[in-house]
Design a protein around this motif. Structure first.
Motif, PDB file in Angstrom:
ATOM      1  N   CYS A   1      34.300  22.886 -74.900  1.00  0.00           N
ATOM      2  CA  CYS A   1      35.035  23.407 -76.058  1.00  0.00           C
ATOM      3  C   CYS A   1      36.232  22.549 -76.436  1.00  0.00           C
ATOM      4  O   CYS A   1      36.524  22.348 -77.611  1.00  0.00           O
ATOM      5  CB  CYS A   1      35.517  24.822 -75.765  1.00  0.00           C
ATOM      6  SG  CYS A   1      34.183  25.937 -75.329  1.00  0.00           S
TER       7      CYS A   1
ATOM      8  N   ASP B   1      36.100  31.203 -70.355  1.00  0.00           N
ATOM      9  CA  ASP B   1      35.829  29.770 -70.218  1.00  0.00           C
ATOM     10  C   ASP B   1      36.525  29.256 -68.960  1.00  0.00           C
ATOM     11  O   ASP B   1      37.572  29.760 -68.557  1.00  0.00           O
ATOM     12  CB  ASP B   1      36.339  28.996 -71.445  1.00  0.00           C
ATOM     13  CG  ASP B   1      35.440  29.187 -72.664  1.00  0.00           C
ATOM     14  OD1 ASP B   1      34.342  29.749 -72.511  1.00  0.00           O
ATOM     15  OD2 ASP B   1      35.856  28.771 -73.763  1.00  0.00           O
TER      16      ASP B   1
ATOM     17  N   VAL C   1      37.190  28.051 -78.064  1.00  0.00           N
ATOM     18  CA  VAL C   1      37.565  28.512 -76.720  1.00  0.00           C
ATOM     19  C   VAL C   1      37.626  30.033 -76.691  1.00  0.00           C
ATOM     20  O   VAL C   1      38.114  30.664 -77.637  1.00  0.00           O
ATOM     21  CB  VAL C   1      38.935  27.920 -76.330  1.00  0.00           C
ATOM     22  CG1 VAL C   1      39.350  28.394 -74.941  1.00  0.00           C
ATOM     23  CG2 VAL C   1      38.911  26.392 -76.410  1.00  0.00           C
TER      24      VAL C   1
ATOM     25  N   THR D   1      45.084  27.736 -78.707  1.00  0.00           N
ATOM     26  CA  THR D   1      44.025  28.758 -78.665  1.00  0.00           C
ATOM     27  C   THR D   1      44.595  30.165 -78.785  1.00  0.00           C
ATOM     28  O   THR D   1      43.853  31.120 -79.007  1.00  0.00           O
ATOM     29  CB  THR D   1      43.256  28.694 -77.322  1.00  0.00           C
ATOM     30  OG1 THR D   1      44.197  28.909 -76.257  1.00  0.00           O
ATOM     31  CG2 THR D   1      42.576  27.347 -77.135  1.00  0.00           C
TER      32      THR D   1
END
Lengths: 333, 333
Positions: B212, B162, B158, B233
């Motif tokens: 992702c 995105d 990620v 993330t």
């Protein structure tokens, strides 16, 4: 915080803390222990998959607790189809108010049992139900294993003359739980036989051609397992009463409570139907394991009466062993 | 016999009859439905494995019941790691006294849901606990699937920019259950969104390079899922309130009960973090599915504030979305 609260099953921050602080470290995950896992092994051989929910009451009993039972039981279910157990999942349904320390003890027992059986607990789920809507803790474990190419356990391979081997003495688990439930104690104590059978099975399957069918006689006991074998093979399972391993403590406890040990649950033994020419070899192999010291050949497969299990008594009589009717020992596993 | 008795969980003849007459035919097994199964597929690709226990109360609710929820939920857990769901196990913990017809309806729903999702229920286990020690029925399902070689879903893929896609409107499942529990009815009725996401995911993963990370926002709702994404993330999940699909009935029910739909459970939608250049393609692909008609791009991944989920409101303000604290809606799944 000394008790489990509804919020521990919320999916939110309390549950994340429970997982991060307790489940993930116990099961060797770094920070994460989610409901789905990606496994690094590819399957070589056939996959086996099994499930079992554990509702034993009480959750702590002589010789074990619900956590190690949940790991060993599912390891054994995989072993009985000839699989090498690899991965387990754990689903917890906890009653609000369970002492936090009890959960920690149980999870720690699961981690130890998994290590002992060389399986990895890879995914989990936690639900909490209101006080009075559960009973302490229920645990589901599901397992995946791989069956080696050369292993073929099947009712169709069984034939008259095959021997019936049992790997240890019967009734220990059921009587340990019943004793605890009824406030009885024995000297020496009757302990649950909960144990993984995976290494014992691995050693038996060094002679895969000799092993036709295996099962662990859990709920319903030895008599029910023999009935299952008889139905699936449409042959007769004939055993001799005097050959069945039974420790004095279990015999005494059964007499006291009016129970037939043939119907009492076991959690660390197996029954196998094996070729006569390898029976002695297998008996010796089983005997080398800690849980196999009392292993015995207790009878043989016969053609008639087809579909029945027969107990031959010491005085030359015989009786048909029915499958367990109704419920003898509720919530034994 | 119109109610479940303790003997149905005995391991003995009553349980065997229950399995032979109900479970085995429903799940397409001929005569046998045991706790362990040998599967004919070999794994090509990585194995995925997951588990979930379902304790939803009430067990029947507008739009579904605990049985189909248990199948769809586990199908979705597998789908979220990119796996093609193949096999499920089912573990039942039934409270003594459950109407037999309820069990039959639930099992039949499970069979239908499994068929719809092209998964096979291969093994099962049944336990019965005394009246007052459970709550109708709890179901665990565990699942196994295969992740195709080209699929790689990971927080590490990620990056800022995105897009955040949601596949449908939020809060339907939670509000359907809450309405039933509180004796509320709405016109039109608020229905659970319980549905398998496997075919939708299969179509999304025709562009595997573009997807992702995915998750289904169940317990804890959309806000909790975005928090999980943000933590994993170490990036910021930024969404716009006005873009979030929400049907009027759910909005009304949430207002009435004082609940924030961002924290309400869903059982048939997913949130995905996708590459900006394929976001429109994926939105269109999702939109072709019955459960994807209200799909929307609701925001994007940003670098700062790292680890946080942010809601931008219509009037230009923004607030940090916390993970669900404590327990908002107990026993929603």
């Amino acid at each position: 915080m000394d008790k489990i609260l509804m919020g521990h099953g919320s999916g939110g921050s309390m549950m994340h803390e429970l997982i991060a602080n307790h489940f993930a470290p116990a099961f060797g995950m770094e920070g994460m222990f989610s409901d789905a896992a990606v496994l690094d092994a590819k399957a070589e051989g056939r996959l086996a998959m099994c499930t079992d929910s554990y509702v034993v009451s009480p959750i702590f009993f002589p010789g074990g607790n619900i956590g190690e039972l949940a790991v060993n039981g599912t390891v054994n279910d995989l072993s009985m189809v000839g699989a090498r157990p690899l991965y387990l999942t754990a689903g917890f349904i906890i009653e609000e108010g369970l002492p936090f320390d009890d959960l920690v003890r149980i999870v720690s027992s699961m981690a130890e049992a998994a290590k002992a059986a060389s399986v990895k607990i890879v995914a989990g789920d936690t639900k909490v139900v209101e006080r009075g809507k559960g009973d302490g803790i229920f645990i589901n474990t599901a397992g995946v294993g791989i069956i080696p190419e050369e292993v073929e356990l099947s009712a169709s391979r069984v034939s008259p003359g095959d021997r019936i081997i049992i790997s240890g003495s019967i009734g220990n688990h059921g009587m340990a739980v019943m004793a605890e439930r009824n406030g009885l104690s024995f000297d020496p104590p009757v302990l649950s036989d909960t144990a993984p059978l995976s290494t014992l099975v691995r050693d038996m399957l060094k002679r895969p051609e000799g092993v036709c069918l295996m099962r662990d006689p859990t709920r319903g006991g030895l008599a029910t397992t023999l009935n299952e074998f008889a139905r699936e093979t449409n042959l007769c399972m004939s055993i001799k009463e005097e050959l069945i391993p039974l420790v004095p403590g279990v015999r005494g406890a059964c007499d006291l409570l009016g129970l037939d040990p043939l119907y009492v649950a076991n959690e660390g033994i197996l029954v196998a139907l094996v070729r006569p020419d390898v029976a002695e070899y297998l008996l010796e192999a089983i005997g080398k394991h800690p849980s196999g010291e009392m292993a015995a050949i207790i009878g043989s497969v016969e053609a008639e009466p087809a579909g029945a299990a027969i107990l031959k008594t010491g005085i030359g009589g015989s009786r048909i062993l029915q499958m367990l009717q109704g419920e003898q020992l509720p919530r034994i596993c």
